[in-house]
Write an enzyme that holds these catalytic residues in place. Structure first.
Site, PDB file in Angstrom:
ATOM      1  N   GLU A   1       0.822  -1.219   0.000  1.00 49.85           N
ATOM      2  CA  GLU A   1       0.000   0.000   0.000  1.00 49.85           C
ATOM      3  C   GLU A   1       0.854   1.266   0.000  1.00 49.85           C
ATOM      4  O   GLU A   1       0.500   2.253  -0.648  1.00 49.85           O
ATOM      5  CB  GLU A   1      -0.979  -0.002   1.171  1.00 49.85           C
ATOM      6  CG  GLU A   1      -1.918  -1.199   1.234  1.00 49.85           C
ATOM      7  CD  GLU A   1      -2.747  -1.466  -0.016  1.00 49.85           C
ATOM      8  OE1 GLU A   1      -2.805  -0.603  -0.936  1.00 49.85           O
ATOM      9  OE2 GLU A   1      -3.343  -2.546  -0.102  1.00 49.85           O
ATOM     10  N   ILE A   2       1.974   1.259   0.689  1.00 54.66           N
ATOM     11  CA  ILE A   2       2.858   2.438   0.678  1.00 54.66           C
ATOM     12  C   ILE A   2       3.479   2.605  -0.701  1.00 54.66           C
ATOM     13  O   ILE A   2       3.620   3.734  -1.193  1.00 54.66           O
ATOM     14  CB  ILE A   2       3.901   2.373   1.814  1.00 54.66           C
ATOM     15  CG1 ILE A   2       3.185   2.513   3.172  1.00 54.66           C
ATOM     16  CG2 ILE A   2       4.971   3.451   1.645  1.00 54.66           C
ATOM     17  CD1 ILE A   2       4.047   2.234   4.385  1.00 54.66           C
TER      18      ILE A   2
END
Length: 169
Positions: free
Chosen positions: A135-136
């Site tokens: 997700e980052i």
């Protein structure tokens, strides 16, 4: 909160870096609620604001059997990652129906803020570390398929496109 439309691959917003969140207000909390409802509907275990076309650094994660429940990360940054790696099957709510094994560091340390703006720091391993890195990356404008070799990425993209075309008939 409403389930919102998900931005689908290959939309360019999925490869655009997300901006820092600077307003910790009710609109941010509402966006986090929408992300959670949309992720559950997809279904998925992690989602970012860019998946909804909102280019802000906001992540919602809900892992199976996680005693912490829903986790919300505002402006998350990885500050350290281990040399040892793990391989795990990954996919995306923006590219449903396909997945591939991705190699990532086994452990990470990160900083983030919560919905009130309070700062936090922690280490993560296992599925949480994998999900956070995935997700980052998305927040940094790195769609998960960029972590694959060119050959594997091209094959996956062709498989996805074939599925999309078959589904639109």
């Amino acid at each position: 909160m409403p389930v919102r439309p998900i931005v689908m691959f290959p939309d360019p917003r999925l490869t655009s870096p997300a901006a820092e969140v600077t307003s910790f207000d009710p609109a941010l909390a509402a966006l986090a609620d929408d992300l959670l409802d949309t992720m559950r509907d997809a279904p998925g275990i992690g989602i970012t604001a860019p998946h909804l076309g909102v280019l802000h650094r906001l992540v919602v994660i809900e892992l199976p059997d996680d005693p912490e429940g829903v986790r919300i990360y505002v402006n998350p940054r990885i500050t350290w990652s281990s040399d040892d790696t793990v391989i795990h099957e990954e996919g995306s709510v923006s590219m449903p129906g396909v997945s591939e094994e991705v190699e990532r560091p086994a452990r990470i340390r990160l900083t983030w803020q919560d919905l009130t703006g309070a700062a936090h720091e922690a280490e993560a391993d296992g599925l949480l570390a994998i999900c956070l890195q995935h997700e980052i990356d998305q927040l940094d404008g790195i769609f998960w398929t960029r972590r694959l070799s060119k050959l594997r990425r091209d094959r996956l993209h062709k498989r996805y496109e074939k599925m999309r075309k078959a589904g639109s008939r």
